[in-house]
Design an enzyme around this catalytic site. Sequence first.
Site, mmCIF file in Angstrom:
data_model
loop_
_atom_site.group_PDB
_atom_site.id
_atom_site.type_symbol
_atom_site.label_atom_id
_atom_site.label_comp_id
_atom_site.label_asym_id
_atom_site.label_seq_id
_atom_site.Cartn_x
_atom_site.Cartn_y
_atom_site.Cartn_z
ATOM 1 N N HIS A 343 -19.126 2.154 -5.217
ATOM 2 C CA HIS A 343 -17.719 1.897 -4.916
ATOM 3 C C HIS A 343 -17.083 1.135 -6.072
ATOM 4 C CE1 HIS A 343 -14.538 -0.786 -2.998
ATOM 5 N NE2 HIS A 343 -14.100 0.417 -2.724
ATOM 6 N N ASN A 344 -15.882 1.549 -6.467
ATOM 7 C CA ASN A 344 -15.191 0.884 -7.589
ATOM 8 C C ASN A 344 -16.157 0.640 -8.747
ATOM 9 O OD1 ASN A 344 -12.884 0.877 -6.063
ATOM 10 N ND2 ASN A 344 -12.839 -1.313 -5.675
ATOM 11 N N GLU A 373 -17.087 6.169 -8.548
ATOM 12 C CA GLU A 373 -15.656 6.184 -8.223
ATOM 13 C C GLU A 373 -14.831 5.838 -9.456
ATOM 14 O OE1 GLU A 373 -12.608 4.493 -4.800
ATOM 15 O OE2 GLU A 373 -14.444 3.389 -5.227
ATOM 16 N N ASP A 375 -10.804 5.013 -10.303
ATOM 17 C CA ASP A 375 -9.401 4.797 -9.942
ATOM 18 C C ASP A 375 -8.556 4.932 -11.199
ATOM 19 O OD1 ASP A 375 -10.204 4.329 -7.406
ATOM 20 O OD2 ASP A 375 -9.625 2.221 -7.323
ATOM 21 N N HIS A 388 -8.528 -1.525 -10.837
ATOM 22 C CA HIS A 388 -8.231 -1.653 -9.413
ATOM 23 C C HIS A 388 -6.744 -1.927 -9.282
ATOM 24 C CE1 HIS A 388 -9.413 -1.783 -5.340
ATOM 25 N NE2 HIS A 388 -9.380 -3.094 -5.162
ATOM 26 N N GLU A 422 -9.762 8.756 -7.622
ATOM 27 C CA GLU A 422 -8.611 8.210 -6.911
ATOM 28 C C GLU A 422 -7.444 8.294 -7.883
ATOM 29 O OE1 GLU A 422 -8.507 7.434 -3.828
ATOM 30 O OE2 GLU A 422 -10.653 7.582 -3.400
#
Length: 821
Positions: A343-344, A373, A375, A388, A422
């Site tokens: 995650h992230n 992931e 973003d 983030h 994302e």
Amino acid sequence: MSFWPMSRRRLVAGSQVLPLPEQAPCHAAYENSNDLWHPEFQGSASPCTKALGVPTCGGWGPSSCGFREKRGVLVLDPQLLQFGGPSSSVPALASSPAVSISDVDTVREGHESELLRNLAEEFPLEQGFTIVFHGRRSNLDLVANSVEEAQIWMQGLQLLVDFVTSMDQQERLDQWLSDWFQHGDKNQDGRMSFGEVQRLLHLMNVEMDQDHAFQLFQRADASQSGTLEGEEFVEFYKSLTQRPEVQELFEKFSSDGQKLTLLEFVDFLQEEQKEGERASDLALELIDCYEPSDSGKLRHVLSMDGFLSYLYSKDGDIFNPTCLPIYQDMTQPLNQYYISSSHNTYLVGDQLCGQSSVEGYIRALKRGCRCVEVDIWDGPSGEPIVYHGHTLTSRIPFKDVVAAIGQYAFQTSDYPVILSLENHCSWEQQEIIARHLTEILGNQLLSTTLDGQLPTQLPSPEELRRKILVKGKKLKTLEEDLEEEEEEPESELEEAELQLEAQMESEPQELSPRSKDKKKKSKPILCPSLSALVVYLKAVTFYSFTHSREHYRFYETSSFSEAKAKSLIKEAGNEFVLHNTWQLSRVYPSGLRTDSSNYNPQEFWNAGCQMVALNMQTAGLEMDLCDGLFRQNAGSGYVLKPDFLRDAQSSFHPERPISPFKAQTLLIQVISGQQLPKVDKTKEESIVDPLVRVEIFGIRQDTTRQETSYVENNGFNPYWGQTLCFRVLVPELALLRFVVKDYDWKSRNDFIGQYTLPWNCMQQGEPVLPPLARTPALGCLPNTVPRPPAFQVTAIYTCSPRMASASIQPPSSCTSAPGKG
């Protein structure tokens, strides 16, 4: 047993002799977002050497904020297999002025470092290099005084790393003893007085009666000089490490107490290790591998030293060696596997102000993670950035992330990597995203179905070897893409309508608390070139299991917050299991976890969720479970789910499982430990009081723990000799975790180390746990004193009543051993 010979100022590798500079000073830049600059080393330094800090502001690149300079020097000491400076105040070397080579994972060239690339105007990249440590310790970026000196450092360090990696157990022990001798010999005269030995015993975590210690000292002092020299110190160590429980086991099968003949060793392998018919052939292999004497090998006998070497080897540890390589069927559809997920992934710190770095991707991929992931947001100069969103986390260029993924994707595992995108970018920068993906990843990127035809199920990991898949939003269905692959869009208006419709079906974005009020009301339109790169993993919003069955396809995947997933498991556990038999699910941590903490992944694995994403930069119980599950199958990042989680007609409910016939009883006799490290490294007199806790993680009814009593003042060779008993209903989902703690009656017990493995990968018999992972904060053993060659707990265990050893009968009540339950 002898000390490992090595010249202080040169390293011999085969026929190559590599000269090392007498004081090899170099500039040092530390990848640590918590410090703007670092104190200088105390001691002599070259006039031109500096230590550079990393910017802590939210910007990215060298222009975001300035840095300060400090002078420093690092020295490589190959005799002690360590390097460092005379001060312990440098963050990268914070726990010690010297760092063991065994702490180093690899050495990279300067152009591979984000920090050194950002400082390219200050120093030529050819003069820089990066030392990468095991665990979660920050990298150490260095700049030498010349290109030639940088090459010497890189070659020397890498040769030493390779040298240490290739050591066997005996060679590690020899080197460790040599390091201890150097550490205890305060005046460096090559001898150790009894006073120096007493101090060393405390450093080695041994509390011993002074008279008994002096008797052992005198017995080892063969020269009667009042001091111990090299070989005498080895004998002293042997007397310290005598293990009566192992000696008793050895003598149980040895007719003369001195050796095990081939037939006696076969008896041991059959009776104690449960090796069965293969014991005869295996005995010959093990004697040839672990017996130190040539005469013993020729006579096919195993001495006590050889027996110990076997017990401490991979062949003797608790993890079944048949589960180490790829042993599972890798030809099933992707949705049939647990997939190691992050995650992230770009964050190496917290979710609000932490540092973003390509190092997050490198570390995740090297530990076998297969779903990362990304973003992506609009960046300056038309280049997309990764961070983030709406927080103070630093930014990194998207193209750097893609380059790192392309380089490291398949270094640990050949099985497919999933990029979970994302996307928050404008149309223009989405086109740049698509271009970077196709140009940088090239043939690694999967941009159409494997055979160009419409599939009826997801492809398998085997079919997708060395392929990178994009998971994200998609304008059309896969069927429409394949039908219109060669056609042009009918009109811009129709295309825009399709894009807006796709946005309505996109998965909800996870937002941090401080960003919720900044969420834009309108989202950017999806770019067709980026949409086309999403093939098998189209992201769709989850509404209900009924809606998914009626409207979604097998190649569409939904993401669930941890709270939503927990609620679904409790309310409709069996439906969630059935959903995961035909479609991929991804679970991600709550946006409230701003400290990058993790949830327990076990409850989501129990429901068959494939991509259970964790903050891999955060150590602790949750990552221990993740590492334990994916330790099997060659660490490939793919583990086949149990049959009942792959059956489309399954009646399994993770909260209310029907008691299956495969329930098993586990007996574990925790015998003894060796060379447990200190918890409080600052107090020389501090000795640990270790206890062992055994924990089971699985369905709620199986999740439990038991522990031994503590052993007072002995971290060197504690003995417990206690039996723990567990009854497990669903062993296929169970993980076994051994935890060693330092008992403290005044406060919470301190963590010393742990080892986690799947239930189905346990080996029966009298195994030894491999070196336990150290503190959650560092993920490695301390380096203030020489690292032990092993940090182990010996345990005898058996599984199920049918398989129980006759020598260890289950207690009548099957209750825990003394201590907290």
